[in-house]
Scaffold this motif. Sequence first.
Motif, PDB file in Angstrom:
ATOM      1  N   ILE A   1       2.668   7.826 -13.282  1.00 48.44           N
ATOM      2  CA  ILE A   1       3.547   7.784 -12.109  1.00 48.44           C
ATOM      3  C   ILE A   1       2.771   7.277 -10.895  1.00 48.44           C
ATOM      4  O   ILE A   1       3.248   6.411 -10.162  1.00 48.44           O
ATOM      5  N   GLU A   2       1.568   7.781 -10.709  1.00 49.79           N
ATOM      6  CA  GLU A   2       0.752   7.377  -9.559  1.00 49.79           C
ATOM      7  C   GLU A   2       0.295   5.918  -9.657  1.00 49.79           C
ATOM      8  O   GLU A   2       0.175   5.237  -8.639  1.00 49.79           O
ATOM      9  N   LEU A   3       0.061   5.432 -10.882  1.00 47.25           N
ATOM     10  CA  LEU A   3      -0.478   4.081 -11.064  1.00 47.25           C
ATOM     11  C   LEU A   3       0.580   3.041 -11.436  1.00 47.25           C
ATOM     12  O   LEU A   3       0.239   1.879 -11.678  1.00 47.25           O
ATOM     13  N   ALA A   4       1.840   3.426 -11.469  1.00 46.26           N
ATOM     14  CA  ALA A   4       2.900   2.513 -11.918  1.00 46.26           C
ATOM     15  C   ALA A   4       2.900   1.190 -11.161  1.00 46.26           C
ATOM     16  O   ALA A   4       3.093   0.131 -11.769  1.00 46.26           O
ATOM     17  N   GLN A   5       2.667   1.222  -9.882  1.00 43.77           N
ATOM     18  CA  GLN A   5       2.692  -0.002  -9.082  1.00 43.77           C
ATOM     19  C   GLN A   5       1.501  -0.916  -9.386  1.00 43.77           C
ATOM     20  O   GLN A   5       1.496  -2.083  -9.010  1.00 43.77           O
ATOM     21  N   ASP A   6       0.493  -0.398 -10.066  1.00 37.94           N
ATOM     22  CA  ASP A   6      -0.733  -1.147 -10.329  1.00 37.94           C
ATOM     23  C   ASP A   6      -0.780  -1.805 -11.709  1.00 37.94           C
ATOM     24  O   ASP A   6      -1.725  -2.539 -12.002  1.00 37.94           O
ATOM     25  N   PHE A   7       0.185  -1.512 -12.582  1.00 33.53           N
ATOM     26  CA  PHE A   7       0.195  -2.035 -13.946  1.00 33.53           C
ATOM     27  C   PHE A   7       1.534  -2.693 -14.264  1.00 33.53           C
ATOM     28  O   PHE A   7       2.569  -2.313 -13.717  1.00 33.53           O
ATOM     29  N   GLN A   8       1.491  -3.611 -15.224  1.00 35.65           N
ATOM     30  CA  GLN A   8       2.719  -4.232 -15.711  1.00 35.65           C
ATOM     31  C   GLN A   8       3.579  -3.191 -16.429  1.00 35.65           C
ATOM     32  O   GLN A   8       4.775  -3.093 -16.191  1.00 35.65           O
ATOM     33  N   SER A   9       2.934  -2.438 -17.332  1.00 33.29           N
ATOM     34  CA  SER A   9       3.654  -1.396 -18.059  1.00 33.29           C
ATOM     35  C   SER A   9       2.705  -0.264 -18.412  1.00 33.29           C
ATOM     36  O   SER A   9       1.494  -0.470 -18.544  1.00 33.29           O
TER      37      SER A   9
END
Length: 178
Positions: A48-56
């Motif tokens: 949830i915290e890293l969602a914006q940093d990864f494609q999926s």
Amino acid sequence: MKKNGWRNYQKRKGNGAIWRINKFDLRQFAGKEKTLIDLGANHGEFGIELAQDFQSITAVEPFTEAPKLPKNMIWVKKGFKDYVSENTDTFDVVFSFAMTKQVKEKDNLEEDKIAIGHYNLTKQGGIMIYETQKLEDRPLNKIHVDKMLLEFREKYGQEIVSGNSRESGKRKYYVFKK
């Protein structure tokens, strides 16, 4: 830990996903074109915290129901053994935070099989980040961690980064590259 203690485990000071993201400098391994798998995801706080940093992001967790997830995150409610036996995907980044001892006990897998499962999930050139169980005053955990490190080093080669993790239990973390 009480049964409901897992509900906020990754949010507690010193255990927190955000604290560990910063401590391990996990965003350095991120990228909008990269994929992440979080093995033993608990309540999915890392994803949830890293969602914006990864494609999926794929979160694998056998004991907890999925929280509200970002659009690029999927929840797989399976144990490690079942997941790796059915999975054909590989990932740019593999998180394995203090979960291998539970895999050994719950899935009845030896350390070499656990390491092979991790290795097979990691894309060529990808990163696997391993956080140990508590080591202080826990001789069985220490034996398990020593075996895991031996197996990971045999598969991946020497870790590229290592350091101290949470002070509680004298945990450590290791970053391997395939």
